[in-house]
Design a protein around this motif. Structure first.
Motif, PDB file in Angstrom:
ATOM      1  N   THR A  71      12.076   8.186  -4.499  1.00  0.00           N
ATOM      2  CA  THR A  71      12.591   6.931  -5.057  1.00  0.00           C
ATOM      3  C   THR A  71      13.042   5.970  -3.966  1.00  0.00           C
ATOM      4  O   THR A  71      12.686   4.773  -3.982  1.00  0.00           O
ATOM      5  N   TRP A  72      13.836   6.463  -3.016  1.00  0.00           N
ATOM      6  CA  TRP A  72      14.370   5.579  -1.989  1.00  0.00           C
ATOM      7  C   TRP A  72      13.268   5.040  -1.076  1.00  0.00           C
ATOM      8  O   TRP A  72      13.324   3.897  -0.629  1.00  0.00           O
ATOM      9  N   ALA A  73      12.262   5.858  -0.821  1.00  0.00           N
ATOM     10  CA  ALA A  73      11.150   5.386  -0.008  1.00  0.00           C
ATOM     11  C   ALA A  73      10.394   4.262  -0.718  1.00  0.00           C
ATOM     12  O   ALA A  73       9.979   3.274  -0.091  1.00  0.00           O
ATOM     13  N   MET A  74      10.222   4.392  -2.035  1.00  0.00           N
ATOM     14  CA  MET A  74       9.548   3.344  -2.789  1.00  0.00           C
ATOM     15  C   MET A  74      10.383   2.065  -2.823  1.00  0.00           C
ATOM     16  O   MET A  74       9.856   0.957  -2.734  1.00  0.00           O
ATOM     17  N   ARG A  75      11.689   2.213  -2.935  1.00  0.00           N
ATOM     18  CA  ARG A  75      12.558   1.032  -2.907  1.00  0.00           C
ATOM     19  C   ARG A  75      12.513   0.350  -1.543  1.00  0.00           C
ATOM     20  O   ARG A  75      12.521  -0.880  -1.460  1.00  0.00           O
ATOM     21  N   SER A  76      12.467   1.155  -0.500  1.00  0.00           N
ATOM     22  CA  SER A  76      12.360   0.587   0.847  1.00  0.00           C
ATOM     23  C   SER A  76      11.063  -0.194   1.004  1.00  0.00           C
ATOM     24  O   SER A  76      11.044  -1.283   1.589  1.00  0.00           O
ATOM     25  N   ALA A  77       9.970   0.347   0.454  1.00  0.00           N
ATOM     26  CA  ALA A  77       8.689  -0.355   0.542  1.00  0.00           C
ATOM     27  C   ALA A  77       8.718  -1.654  -0.245  1.00  0.00           C
ATOM     28  O   ALA A  77       8.197  -2.686   0.209  1.00  0.00           O
ATOM     29  N   CYS A  78       9.340  -1.636  -1.420  1.00  0.00           N
ATOM     30  CA  CYS A  78       9.456  -2.867  -2.214  1.00  0.00           C
ATOM     31  C   CYS A  78      10.299  -3.904  -1.486  1.00  0.00           C
ATOM     32  O   CYS A  78       9.967  -5.100  -1.461  1.00  0.00           O
ATOM     33  N   LEU A  79      11.402  -3.447  -0.889  1.00  0.00           N
ATOM     34  CA  LEU A  79      12.263  -4.362  -0.148  1.00  0.00           C
ATOM     35  C   LEU A  79      11.521  -4.951   1.045  1.00  0.00           C
ATOM     36  O   LEU A  79      11.577  -6.161   1.301  1.00  0.00           O
ATOM     37  N   GLY A  80      10.802  -4.104   1.778  1.00  0.00           N
ATOM     38  CA  GLY A  80      10.053  -4.590   2.924  1.00  0.00           C
ATOM     39  C   GLY A  80       8.981  -5.579   2.533  1.00  0.00           C
ATOM     40  O   GLY A  80       8.763  -6.587   3.225  1.00  0.00           O
ATOM     41  N   MET A  81       8.299  -5.317   1.413  1.00  0.00           N
ATOM     42  CA  MET A  81       7.258  -6.230   0.948  1.00  0.00           C
ATOM     43  C   MET A  81       7.859  -7.589   0.592  1.00  0.00           C
ATOM     44  O   MET A  81       7.350  -8.647   1.003  1.00  0.00           O
ATOM     45  N   GLY A  82       8.961  -7.593  -0.157  1.00  0.00           N
ATOM     46  CA  GLY A  82       9.586  -8.848  -0.557  1.00  0.00           C
ATOM     47  C   GLY A  82      10.121  -9.636   0.625  1.00  0.00           C
ATOM     48  O   GLY A  82       9.902 -10.859   0.729  1.00  0.00           O
TER      49      GLY A  82
ATOM     50  N   GLY B 242       0.810  -1.210   0.000  1.00  0.00           N
ATOM     51  CA  GLY B 242       0.000   0.000   0.000  1.00  0.00           C
ATOM     52  C   GLY B 242       0.840   1.255   0.000  1.00  0.00           C
ATOM     53  O   GLY B 242       0.530   2.237  -0.711  1.00  0.00           O
ATOM     54  N   ALA B 243       1.923   1.247   0.784  1.00  0.00           N
ATOM     55  CA  ALA B 243       2.805   2.418   0.818  1.00  0.00           C
ATOM     56  C   ALA B 243       3.469   2.640  -0.528  1.00  0.00           C
ATOM     57  O   ALA B 243       3.612   3.791  -0.982  1.00  0.00           O
ATOM     58  N   ARG B 244       3.885   1.560  -1.181  1.00  0.00           N
ATOM     59  CA  ARG B 244       4.531   1.693  -2.499  1.00  0.00           C
ATOM     60  C   ARG B 244       3.598   2.355  -3.510  1.00  0.00           C
ATOM     61  O   ARG B 244       4.019   3.202  -4.315  1.00  0.00           O
ATOM     62  N   LEU B 245       2.321   2.025  -3.470  1.00  0.00           N
ATOM     63  CA  LEU B 245       1.377   2.588  -4.430  1.00  0.00           C
ATOM     64  C   LEU B 245       0.977   4.023  -4.097  1.00  0.00           C
ATOM     65  O   LEU B 245       0.540   4.769  -4.978  1.00  0.00           O
ATOM     66  N   SER B 246       1.114   4.400  -2.834  1.00  0.00           N
ATOM     67  CA  SER B 246       0.685   5.748  -2.436  1.00  0.00           C
ATOM     68  C   SER B 246       1.828   6.754  -2.393  1.00  0.00           C
ATOM     69  O   SER B 246       1.573   7.955  -2.320  1.00  0.00           O
ATOM     70  N   LEU B 247       3.065   6.295  -2.457  1.00  0.00           N
ATOM     71  CA  LEU B 247       4.201   7.212  -2.400  1.00  0.00           C
ATOM     72  C   LEU B 247       4.312   8.015  -3.698  1.00  0.00           C
ATOM     73  O   LEU B 247       4.118   7.476  -4.780  1.00  0.00           O
ATOM     74  N   PRO B 248       4.652   9.283  -3.597  1.00  0.00           N
ATOM     75  CA  PRO B 248       4.864  10.076  -4.809  1.00  0.00           C
ATOM     76  C   PRO B 248       6.104   9.601  -5.558  1.00  0.00           C
ATOM     77  O   PRO B 248       7.040   9.059  -4.965  1.00  0.00           O
TER      78      PRO B 248
END
Length: 415
Positions: A368-379, A358-364
């Motif tokens: 970039t780094w916040a989205m990568r962190s969310a992807c890493l956390g999800m995986g 959810g965070a990955r889809l809502s981040l602006p």
């Protein structure tokens, strides 16, 4: 002291956020998780500590973003519902609530084993009842009380570590290696260790809006708390390993107490047990508060009965608290703290996977780094959840299937 406990001041302003976060994390996980982790990976399980901290950090940052965007209780649930979908939100909420019910049972079960081993189930039920009554009355541990509780926990840990290193261990137990010692189990060990890092949401996504802090303060609290908790967990794990050895440590349900017996320091058991129990009692309040936040969000959206949100004189949802206490007491009566801890970790990992999605889809896009962190956390959340014991995975699977079915049946809406 009563004024300190009930003070309306924000607990997460400045340095006060760290004891709140650490007080929530240094719960049953640091005392129970070491044994199952060593059963999963032996010596390699020590690498599971930084891996679990990394997952917790990614999830904390994702939750912090959601708390800043979505107001009210259950910001992670609200974000998942808005960005991923209704059914995933129900799955996430079911996993979060069930995981926290199991966490309540595990913590109360540990307290029962420490204080009243002959009747631990009854003691666990009484402990949960006391926590529910305190939460319903609006009791919250704040200000200096958090530092006192954290100081007590650190004193107990220091005493146990000192005893473990002061007494020469028996050679046969100190050097024995389990046959299944393997790096393959690192992810399973990390999944169990994750239980020792729960509690950050008390600062990041607090139930009350006034308790939430800014992005910079949240990042500082996350880093300091995770590093401190990781160091303490590693020091305790090495001390227990030194005294018990890998084989005995892997089989121990409460390694701290077994280490005192192995070090011929059994006379310290009452002191250590009482110190751990007193320090853990407020942790139950934090777990119940986190469960309450997600459940109230589900009630708001019609996925749970509205009667659960009815408030009493203290302004707390007492039907929800009582229902949660009854569920946790039932789990404590049926399941020992170790498997309850494994299930709680697995269920929360599933919730974290949805949270990061959810965070990955809502981040602006510019973050970039916040989205990568969310992807890493999800995986990583998915990998760790799939590495948990089979009974924990099956129980979690049942929860994420039945939860949306029951919510959809109750609300009459399936999407």
């Amino acid at each position: 002291m009563a004024q300190e406990l009930m003070s309306p001041r924000r607990p997460n302003a400045g340095a006060r956020a760290v004891p709140v976060a650490l007080g929530g994390m240094l719960g049953a996980g640091i005392f129970v998780a070491v044994g199952p982790a060593f059963a999963a990976a032996g010596w390699w399980s020590l690498l599971g500590v930084p891996l679990a901290a990394l997952v917790a950090g990614c999830c904390a940052l994702a939750t912090a973003h959601q708390a800043a965007v979505y107001q009210g209780p259950g910001p992670a649930y609200s974000c998942i519902r808005a960005r991923v979908g209704v059914v995933p939100a129900r799955m996430s909420a079911a996993a979060h609530i069930a995981g926290h019910l199991a966490a309540l049972a595990a913590i109360a079960g540990l307290i029962g084993d420490l204080l009243f081993p002959a009747s631990s189930a009854g003691a666990a039920a009484v402990t949960i009842l006391l926590a529910v009554l305190a939460a319903t009355a609006g009791l919250r541990i704040r200000a200096a009380a958090n530092w006192l509780r954290l100081g007590l926990m650190l004193a107990v840990l220091a005493l146990v570590v000192a005893v473990c290193f002061a007494i020469t261990p028996v050679p046969s137990t100190a050097m024995a290696m389990p046959e299944d010692d393997s790096a393959v189990g690192i992810t399973g060990a990390a999944g169990v260790f994750l239980f020792a890092f729960l509690g950050l949401d008390r600062v990041i996504a607090a139930a009350d809006e006034q308790d939430r802090d800014g992005r910079r303060a949240v990042r500082r609290t996350v880093v300091v708390s995770l590093v401190t908790a990781s160091v303490l967990l590693l020091v305790l794990a090495v001390a227990l390993l030194h005294q018990l050895g890998p084989a005995r440590l892997a089989l121990s349900p409460v390694p701290v107490i077994d280490a005192l017996g192995a070090a011929a320091a059994g006379e310290l058991r009452p002191v250590v047990s009482a110190g751990i129990a007193v320090a853990l009692l407020p942790v139950l309040l934090g777990v119940l508060e986190s469960l309450r936040s997600t459940a109230l969000a589900a009630v708001r959206d019609g996925d749970l009965p509205a009667v659960l949100a009815r408030t009493g004189p203290a302004g707390t949802p007492f039907p929800l608290d009582l229902a949660a206490g009854a569920g946790a007491a039932l789990i404590a009566a049926l399941v020992d703290p170790v498997p309850a801890t494994a299930f709680a970790s697995c269920a929360v990992l599933v919730h974290f996977a949805f949270t990061n999605a959810g965070a990955r889809l809502s981040l602006p896009e510019e973050r970039t780094w916040a989205m990568r962190s969310a992807c890493l956390g999800m995986g990583l959340s998915v990998v760790l959840a799939m590495s948990m014991p089979v009974p924990a995975m099956l129980a979690t699977l049942a929860v994420v299937i039945l939860g949306p079915v029951l919510a959809g049946t109750f609300s009459g809406r399936w999407s």
